[in-house]
Scaffold this active site. Structure first.
Site, PDB file in Angstrom:
ATOM      1  N   TYR A 159      -3.181  11.178   6.644  1.00  0.00           N
ATOM      2  CA  TYR A 159      -3.406   9.804   7.082  1.00  0.00           C
ATOM      3  C   TYR A 159      -2.441   8.845   6.424  1.00  0.00           C
ATOM      4  O   TYR A 159      -2.140   8.973   5.232  1.00  0.00           O
ATOM      5  CB  TYR A 159      -4.841   9.375   6.700  1.00  0.00           C
ATOM      6  N   ASP A 171      -5.230   3.909  -0.195  1.00  0.00           N
ATOM      7  CA  ASP A 171      -6.395   4.104   0.658  1.00  0.00           C
ATOM      8  C   ASP A 171      -6.846   5.568   0.593  1.00  0.00           C
ATOM      9  O   ASP A 171      -6.124   6.457   1.037  1.00  0.00           O
ATOM     10  CB  ASP A 171      -6.025   3.742   2.107  1.00  0.00           C
ATOM     11  N   HIS A 214      -9.394   6.709   2.129  1.00  0.00           N
ATOM     12  CA  HIS A 214      -9.850   6.971   3.504  1.00  0.00           C
ATOM     13  C   HIS A 214     -11.058   7.894   3.567  1.00  0.00           C
ATOM     14  O   HIS A 214     -11.116   8.828   4.377  1.00  0.00           O
ATOM     15  CB  HIS A 214      -8.700   7.545   4.334  1.00  0.00           C
ATOM     16  N   GLU A 245      -4.583  -7.532   4.622  1.00  0.00           N
ATOM     17  CA  GLU A 245      -3.780  -6.423   5.141  1.00  0.00           C
ATOM     18  C   GLU A 245      -2.974  -6.918   6.333  1.00  0.00           C
ATOM     19  O   GLU A 245      -3.484  -7.640   7.189  1.00  0.00           O
ATOM     20  CB  GLU A 245      -4.689  -5.276   5.584  1.00  0.00           C
ATOM     21  N   ARG A 283       0.853  -1.178   0.000  1.00  0.00           N
ATOM     22  CA  ARG A 283       0.000   0.000   0.000  1.00  0.00           C
ATOM     23  C   ARG A 283       0.890   1.229   0.000  1.00  0.00           C
ATOM     24  O   ARG A 283       1.881   1.275   0.739  1.00  0.00           O
ATOM     25  CB  ARG A 283      -0.915   0.008   1.239  1.00  0.00           C
ATOM     26  N   TRP A 333     -12.179  11.599   7.867  1.00  0.00           N
ATOM     27  CA  TRP A 333     -10.744  11.368   8.084  1.00  0.00           C
ATOM     28  C   TRP A 333     -10.377  10.040   7.487  1.00  0.00           C
ATOM     29  O   TRP A 333     -11.144   9.072   7.657  1.00  0.00           O
ATOM     30  CB  TRP A 333     -10.431  11.353   9.592  1.00  0.00           C
ATOM     31  N   GLU A 381      -8.983   2.105  -2.193  1.00  0.00           N
ATOM     32  CA  GLU A 381      -9.802   1.777  -1.012  1.00  0.00           C
ATOM     33  C   GLU A 381     -10.541   2.999  -0.490  1.00  0.00           C
ATOM     34  O   GLU A 381     -10.014   4.110  -0.480  1.00  0.00           O
ATOM     35  CB  GLU A 381      -8.894   1.229   0.072  1.00  0.00           C
ATOM     36  N   ARG A 411     -13.865  -5.194   2.604  1.00  0.00           N
ATOM     37  CA  ARG A 411     -12.781  -4.782   3.496  1.00  0.00           C
ATOM     38  C   ARG A 411     -13.029  -5.107   4.972  1.00  0.00           C
ATOM     39  O   ARG A 411     -12.170  -4.877   5.805  1.00  0.00           O
ATOM     40  CB  ARG A 411     -12.554  -3.281   3.377  1.00  0.00           C
ATOM     41  N   GLU A 456     -14.284  -1.257   5.647  1.00  0.00           N
ATOM     42  CA  GLU A 456     -13.646  -1.450   6.965  1.00  0.00           C
ATOM     43  C   GLU A 456     -14.456  -0.799   8.078  1.00  0.00           C
ATOM     44  O   GLU A 456     -14.334  -1.182   9.239  1.00  0.00           O
ATOM     45  CB  GLU A 456     -12.229  -0.903   6.964  1.00  0.00           C
TER      46      GLU A 456
HETATM   47  C1  GCO Z   1      -6.637   0.625   6.989  1.00  0.00           C
HETATM   48  C2  GCO Z   1      -7.447   1.567   7.792  1.00  0.00           C
HETATM   49  C3  GCO Z   1      -6.781   2.049   9.038  1.00  0.00           C
HETATM   50  C4  GCO Z   1      -7.741   2.850   9.876  1.00  0.00           C
HETATM   51  C5  GCO Z   1      -7.731   2.302  11.279  1.00  0.00           C
HETATM   52  C6  GCO Z   1      -8.808   2.932  12.114  1.00  0.00           C
HETATM   53  O1  GCO Z   1      -6.824   0.601   5.767  1.00  0.00           O
HETATM   54  O2  GCO Z   1      -5.877  -0.110   7.640  1.00  0.00           O
HETATM   55  O3  GCO Z   1      -7.901   2.629   6.980  1.00  0.00           O
HETATM   56  O4  GCO Z   1      -5.627   2.740   8.718  1.00  0.00           O
HETATM   57  O5  GCO Z   1      -7.399   4.198   9.892  1.00  0.00           O
HETATM   58  O6  GCO Z   1      -7.911   0.921  11.214  1.00  0.00           O
HETATM   59  O7  GCO Z   1      -8.783   2.364  13.386  1.00  0.00           O
HETATM   60 MG    MG Z   2      -8.456   1.728   5.119  1.00  0.00          MG
END
Ligand code: GCO
Ligand code: MG
Length: 409
Positions: free
Chosen positions: A159, A217, A219, A346, A147, A409, A243, A290, A269
């Protein structure tokens, strides 16, 4: 066999974890992960105050019945806290059942469908030289899929980017739940990010070639049309996936993204039940699911979700940051090994203190993970060591745009 005890263990070695330990009258114990980054105490209370009293005396082998009882008897359904608590019970019961059967959990799930589980690691850099070093470092660690996250000119804290050089320093291996009394505010500007990112992937492809599977990602930061534009701009760089390109509570938003780009999409996620995916899966608006076992009701629920996804040629991409404990990670690996529609896993390596608390039997060799052959899920907790690390308030950051508006975020 009867459940005689269920203990909620909150421990904070490198970060906060919530672990459920179920003990039977035969002395067989099972572990489950109920960690919910930034809201851990909510799950600990849900378990301790509302679930544990219901477990004592139950037959631990009745996993499906226990799942349905916990899901339906609460009356209030779904949500991250509820589904993390149910997941903790579910995984602990699967751990017990596999131990009692004397086999690793994946054997109970249908046996191995592959020799190893392809993992991806998190490379990052504040600039291209640092990013390239981080990619090289992860290739040296054995990762075969990577990644890529980078800083963005004009944005202070982004991030997924390690605050230090990631070549052996404090790599971005620990999820950014900062041990601060309040969530940290970070800045963001989507247009700057979108202008910057394609050039990063062009540079990475020029440096590392066309073969290396690269992931990114988003995010949740973009609107659907912005996600469509970025997905299209990244097509020449042949990503393994983009992602969380846009917030997906509105599942239909992905129809617009899908119309404009062939870049594969991974989402989920932050989801916690199959209903969060229903349109996304039925209309094939994503390519990878995810969710983590820990956040989605455990093995029992994840297996059903991934079987549903398999009917639409959608694969797994189970969430595996360091805020999924080694217990939750091990549960994922057993599922990864057994299901047919596996995509990728991951893998952010936990810190040294975490590895003292949780004794794990899974292995990472030449880019592939394997859960190991221990009976159960293959993880044990050292409760004395866990007790040395009491809970520490910690929060994920949040974003504000330049005009002060709170953003994703
Ligand atoms: C990822 C996620 C994490 C999140 C975290 C939040 O792809 O692993 O986006 O980076 O920010 O799991 O608790
Ligand atoms: Mg993520």
């Amino acid at each position: 066999m009867k459940i005689v005890a269920a203990d909620v263990i909150v421990s904070s070695p490198d970060r906060n974890f919530v672990t459920l330990k179920i003990t039977t009258d035969d002395g067989v114990t099972g572990l489950g992960d109920g960690t919910l980054n930034g809201r851990e105490l909510s799950v600990a209370s849900y378990l301790r105050d509302h679930v544990v009293p219901l477990l004592i005396g139950r037959d631990p082998h009745r996993i499906e019945d226990t799942w349905q009882f916990l899901y339906r008897s609460a009356y209030w359904r779904r949500g991250p806290v509820t589904m993390a608590a149910i997941a903790a019970v579910d995984v602990a019961l699967w751990d017990i059942k596999a131990k009692a059967a004397g086999m690793p959990l994946y054997q109970l799930l249908g046996g191995a469908s592959r020799n190893g589980i392809m993992a991806y690691g998190h490379a990052s850099g504040r600039d291209l030289p640092e990013l390239f070093d981080s990619i090289r470092h992860h290739l040296e660690l054995g990762f075969r899929s990577i990644r890529v996250q980078t800083s963005v000119p004009g944005i202070n804290a982004v991030y997924g980017v390690a605050a230090q050089p990631s070549t052996g320093g404090t790599r971005y291996d620990y999820e950014p739940a900062q041990r601060t009394p309040l969530p940290a505010e970070e800045d963001w500007d989507t247009r700057s990010y979108m202008r910057h990112l394609p050039g990063v992937f062009e540079a990475v492809r020029n440096e590392f070639g066309p073969e290396l599977p690269l992931l990114h990602d988003g995010h949740h930061r973009m609107t659907p049309i912005q996600a469509a534009k970025l997905g299209k701009a990244l097509e020449p760089y042949d990503l393994f996936w983009l992602e969380d390109c846009t917030p997906a509570e509105n599942q239909e938003a992905l129809r617009l993204v899908r119309q404009h780009t062939t870049t594969p999409l991974a989402i989920g996620e932050v989801f916690n039940t199959v209903w969060d995916y229903q349109t996304l899966i039925r209309e094939q608006l994503i390519d990878y699911v995810r969710s983590a076992v820990t956040h989605t009701g455990g093995i029992t629920a994840m297996r059903k979700l991934l079987d549903f996804a398999a009917q639409y040629q959608i694969k797994s991409g189970i969430h595996g940051p360091t805020d999924i404990s080694p217990v939750g990670m091990a549960a994922a690996l057993h599922l990864d090994l057994a299901i047919h529609n596996f995509g990728i896993q991951e893998y952010m390596q936990h810190g040294p203190l975490t590895n003292e608390v949780f004794r794990q039997s899974f292995t990472f060799t030449d880019g592939y993970l394997h859960p190991g052959e221990q009976p159960g899920i293959g993880v044990e907790i050292d409760e004395a060591t866990a007790a040395k690390f009491p809970y520490v308030p910690a929060y994920l950051p949040f974003n504000r745009l330049k005009d002060g508006t709170v953003h994703d975020w």
